[in-house]
Design an enzyme around this catalytic site. Sequence first.
Site, PDB file in Angstrom:
ATOM      1  CB  CYS A  50      -0.949   0.001   1.193  1.00 25.58           C
ATOM      2  SG  CYS A  50      -0.128  -0.102   2.793  1.00 25.58           S
ATOM      3  CB  SER A 109       8.508   1.496   7.127  1.00 26.73           C
ATOM      4  OG  SER A 109       8.931   0.263   6.604  1.00 26.73           O
ATOM      5  N   PRO A 115       7.777  -3.988  11.587  1.00 20.22           N
ATOM      6  CG  PRO A 115       6.845  -5.486  13.141  1.00 20.22           C
ATOM      7  CD  PRO A 115       6.948  -4.015  12.811  1.00 20.22           C
ATOM      8  CD  GLN A 116       3.490  -4.872  10.891  1.00 19.37           C
ATOM      9  OE1 GLN A 116       4.257  -3.917  10.764  1.00 19.37           O
ATOM     10  NE2 GLN A 116       2.858  -5.139  12.019  1.00 19.37           N
ATOM     11  CD  GLN A 120       3.934  -5.333   3.656  1.00 15.47           C
ATOM     12  OE1 GLN A 120       4.798  -4.463   3.721  1.00 15.47           O
ATOM     13  NE2 GLN A 120       2.651  -5.056   3.786  1.00 15.47           N
ATOM     14  CB  ALA A 190     -15.031  -4.478  15.558  1.00  9.28           C
ATOM     15  CB  THR A 193      -7.174   1.335  16.354  1.00  7.60           C
ATOM     16  OG1 THR A 193      -6.863   2.360  15.408  1.00  7.60           O
ATOM     17  CG2 THR A 193      -6.298   1.506  17.581  1.00  7.60           C
TER      18      THR A 193
END
Length: 418
Positions: A50, A109, A115-116, A120, A190, A193
């Site tokens: 993204c 980033s 960490p994601q 990826q 929901a 966050t």
Amino acid sequence: MTLLALGINHKTAPVSLRERVTFSPDTLDQALESLLSQPMVQGGVVLSTCNRTELYLSVEEQDNLHDKLVRWLCDYHNLDEEEVRNSLYWHHDNDAVSHLMRVASGLDSLVLGEPQILGQVKKAFADSGRGHANASELERMFQKSFSVAKRVRTETDIGASAVSVAFAACTLARQIFESLSTVTVMLVGAGETIELAARHLREHNVQKMIIANRTRERAQRLADEVGAEVIGLGDIDERLKDADIIISSTASPLPIIGKGMMERALKARRNQPMLLVDIAVPRDVEPEVGKLANAYLYSVDDLQSIIQHNLAQRKAAAVQAESIVEQEACEFMAWLRAQSVSETIREYRAQADQVREELTSKALAALRTGGDAEAIMQDLARKLTNRLIHTPTKSLQQAARDGDDERLHILRNSLGLE
């Protein structure tokens, strides 16, 4: 062969452009096939998230290389070249290696150190398998970047401190409660966050989670993922007493948890302490709740101060991480340069072996006919010497004729004469 990284990201292009340059998983093979059909491209990996779309390529240097790649990218996505060109960045060789290492380590980033991105990048490498199957230097660059990202995580504190609201809320909870394995957490809402908070809590083995939401269907999907119970917003008053920690983030225009509701919950709990983390704007919890004994209320502003402090720590760690990346990139390029000459060394050795075999075969034939062994060996040694030094000798003579002192120096040095 040149290693090249080109792309756009959150720093260079708005989302309105980034979303039009993405490569979907469904069409990635088609995109790679088209990319590899370009004469100058030997191998490629496509990273598309993204926040960034990047191409990591092994290419043959040629005139107008950048223009040709921009043209391919724009033709593939049906975009105007001028619209894209000013948002693109380019990195070659050492800079391309450094860039990939920085990306994989979270140094480039939107959220520093997140960490994601490593997962990826690994997925992009796996999904682009056909693109790097015949480009060993590209494969090696990615494998090295994965190990560098791991080293950065291990040797620095780049990912140690919370810099997202959801993570900060969970970090606060873990600081106040010695262990989450004995507590019950109520999550109100929901949205994204709360989803992130729920996943963080699950990773830290919280004893029980209750998700309260206006729409039960959405809450149930999250509950199924993290193993939580679902209740409606109208059930909060009755169930609040069961929660040791409440994390709330809804879009409600009015507070959901009031002072009276909290007083009833605390009374039912015999004044056992409760932590409330209100990360909603407008607030979900009446500010007066924070004045109650044994009710510890933190707002999104309180978390922001934690986040800013932690971000400063990450920035300090990033300096150390950048040093690691610089060192590793230089070492990788040195290795790559050594690899690039390996084929030349093999060819040179094969040429020398061919001369040796040719002359040895003739010498052995002469010995079999009864020739003088010493004379044959002397002749073999002389011919072998002459054949092996013929090409270097011609190069020395040509350099001298050209008056090229620098080439003479290089040749003398390579022959061990200086």
